[in-house]
Design an enzyme around this catalytic site. Structure first.
Site, PDB file in Angstrom:
ATOM      1  N   LYS A 282       0.840  -0.822  -0.244  1.00 35.28           N
ATOM      2  CA  LYS A 282      -0.412  -0.160  -0.266  1.00 35.28           C
ATOM      3  C   LYS A 282       0.991   1.503  -0.059  1.00 35.28           C
ATOM      4  CE  LYS A 282      -4.355  -1.536   2.792  1.00 35.28           C
ATOM      5  NZ  LYS A 282      -4.984  -1.172   2.181  1.00 35.28           N
ATOM      6  N   ARG A 356      -9.581 -11.888   1.858  1.00 34.94           N
ATOM      7  CA  ARG A 356     -11.147 -12.444   1.375  1.00 34.94           C
ATOM      8  C   ARG A 356      -9.781 -13.747   1.839  1.00 34.94           C
ATOM      9  NH1 ARG A 356     -11.502  -9.451  -3.862  1.00 34.94           N
ATOM     10  NH2 ARG A 356     -11.513  -7.596  -2.168  1.00 34.94           N
TER      11      ARG A 356
END
Ligand code: BES
Ligand code: MN
Ligand code: ZN
Length: 510
Positions: A282, A356
């Protein structure tokens, strides 16, 4: 480690003049004709004098407004506090959430005051409970790592007194007990989220879960699976995401199994104690708040503990999927294929779509026990914030559970909105080498992520387990200024909705 301020909560019905609190809070409402005193417990003379001077004092009655005035000769309290309750209409009672926010905002802004009596318009037991909840949520601060008293926030209010004509009703005591339990659950969730990632990582989160469950050890069982066990049993999602970190992953299973349970509820929470993005790193700014990425796990843990403390006849199992997502020489790579728990393979195209992956393990493990309902909570996607912003969480999944969660959220005063999971999105997750890829269509990324999760929800007798997915990415963490009962940083959002959902399951089944 998770120390939480627990204010003393009491209720009085009359003699407001004699209430021995430092501050007495009364509500001011906004009308087209200017500010009005809503249901004042003051003497008529004091009330009309005060009402007349409101505009001169600069009081508008807007939500979050707090004005401090000296105490009146007729009052024991040393300070009279005017708290805005927002727009009011003659003859229309305030909503429970408006009461919660007004009480919370006042108590939050009165930090440094020891005792506060709240004389807001709480005619019914439900209203009084809403005031109590708001006040408890407002009496929060996180000071664990402060050494300088000068810059630390003031001590939260220690004693809260609710003024209500419903004080003598039989239903009041359990309602106050419920408020107290919710207050503790929400504030403990906030504190877990606020813990810096230097201190909270999978192993310490697991021990914090044990600590928090300790007072309920007769009812609640906590099982921690370490990295060896996870490896042995094939929890490839947790192992894969945790591989880049020097702090190995954990799966924590928390169980509450009361006798005569009317339903079996499974909860799964995303517990990424820090999300750097992994090798799909990120940017610096996007990483700053990523200690919040374990918010879902904190929510399901504390919701379960609250449900157990309330003694609700619902069996609940919570699965906390804990890992730290870091880049390193041992980290998973974009292009890697992992085998998730239960055997399905996933191509990891983007290591920043890690939530996920750990949730896949959790959903499959939870499904093995054939629950009646499966609900997962996760700070799953930045796309949630694009779609619904920082205040409104998303609920997706099987229509029945989704709508029941929305109804429970409405009843608790939390903002949730139902979103679809269109079948069409699934194809964008097709992988050229594995069963599924972890990254698909960017637009509508929140729904794409939900469509990934849906693949891992199990079946019982050939029928998919009724499932809902709560994406709380924005609302779990308040980057802005405090408002209402919501502090900066961890908000504790979704705890109340899950508790209300469990209560609704019970009341539907009797
Ligand atoms: N933890 C983030 C989602 C998030 C973003 C939570 C901002 C709270 C605030 C999640 O793991 C993530 O990075 N998601 C990616 C997914 C993408 C790579 C498919 C995202 O939303 O950008
Ligand atoms: Mn991520
Ligand atoms: Zn994440």
């Amino acid at each position: 480690m998770v120390k939480t301020n627990e204010p003393n909560l009491s209720v009085v019905s009359r003699d407001v003049q004699k209430v021995p609190a430092q501050a007495l809070v009364v509500g001011i409402g906004q009308t087209s004709g200017g500010p009005v005193l809503v249901e004042s417990p003051l003497s008529p003379k004091a009330a009309s004098a005060l009402a007349a001077s409101l505009p001169l004092l600069g009081v508008t009655g807007a939500a979050d407004e707090v004005h401090r005035l000296p105490g009146l000769p007729e009052l024991e309290a040393q300070m009279l506090v005017l708290a805005g309750v927002g727009k009011v209409t003659a003859g229309v009672p305030l909503s429970e959430e408006a009461l919660r926010r007004a009480a919370g905002s006042a108590v939050r802004q009165l930090a440094g005051t020891e005792s506060v009596a709240l004389a807001l318009p709480a005619a019914t037991v439900a209203d009084a409970a809403a005031v109590a909840e708001g006040a408890l949520f407002g009496a929060y601060s996180y000071t664990e790592h402060r050494t300088d008293k000068g810059t630390a926030p003031k001590e939260p209010v220690r004693s809260i007194i609710i003024v209500t004509p419903a004080a003598e009703e039989k239903a009041l005591k359990p309602a106050m007990e419920r408020a107290r339990i919710l207050g503790r659950a929400v504030n403990a969730t906030r504190t877990l989220v606020n813990q810096p990632p230097s201190h909270l990582y999978p192993e310490t989160f697991a021990s914090a879960a044990k600590d928090l469950a300790k007072p309920l050890s007769a009812k609640v069982k906590v099982t921690v699976m370490d990295e060896k066990k996870l490896e042995r049993d094939g929890f490839g999602g947790l192992i894969g995401v945790g591989k880049g970190s020097s702090r190995p992953p954990r799966m924590v299973k928390v169980e509450y199994a009361p006798q005569r349970a009317k339903a079996k509820l499974a909860l799964v929470g995303k517990g990424i104690t820090f999300d750097s993005g992994g090798l799909s790193l990120k940017p610096a700014a996007g990483m700053q708040t990523m200690k919040c990425d374990m918010g879902g796990a904190a929510v399901v843990l504390n919701a379960l503990l609250a449900i157990a403390e309330l003694g609700l006849p619902v069996k609940v199992t919570a699965w906390l999927c804990l890992a730290e997502n870091m880049p390193s020489g041992t980290a998973q790579r974009p292009g890697d294929v992992m085998t998730t728990y239960g055997g399905r393979t996933v191509e990891v195209l983007n290591t920043d779509a890690e939530g996920r992956l750990v949730m896949a393990d959790g959903l499959v493990a939870a499904s093995e026990e054939a629950p009646d309902v499966l609900i997962d909570v996760a700070t799953l996607t930045g796309a949630q914030m694009i779609a619904l912003g920082n205040r409104v969480s998303a609920v997706m999944g099987e229509e029945g559970v989704r709508d029941a969660v929305k109804a429970a959220a409405d009843r608790s005063g939390e903002l949730f909105w139902p979103m679809p999971i269109p079948e069409e999105l699934r194809a964008s997750l097709d992988s050229s080498v594995a069963d599924i890829a972890n990254h698909g269509e960017r637009f509508g990324g929140m729904m794409t992520a939900a469509s990934f999760l849906r693949e891992f929800v199990g079946e019982v007798d050939g029928v998919k387990i009724p499932w809902a997915h709560l994406d709380i990415a924005g609302p779990a963490f308040n980057e802005g200024s405090p408002y209402g009962y919501t502090p900066k940083e961890g908000t504790g959002v979704a705890v109340r909705t899950l508790v209300a959902y469990a209560e609704d399951v019970v009341s539907r089944s009797v």
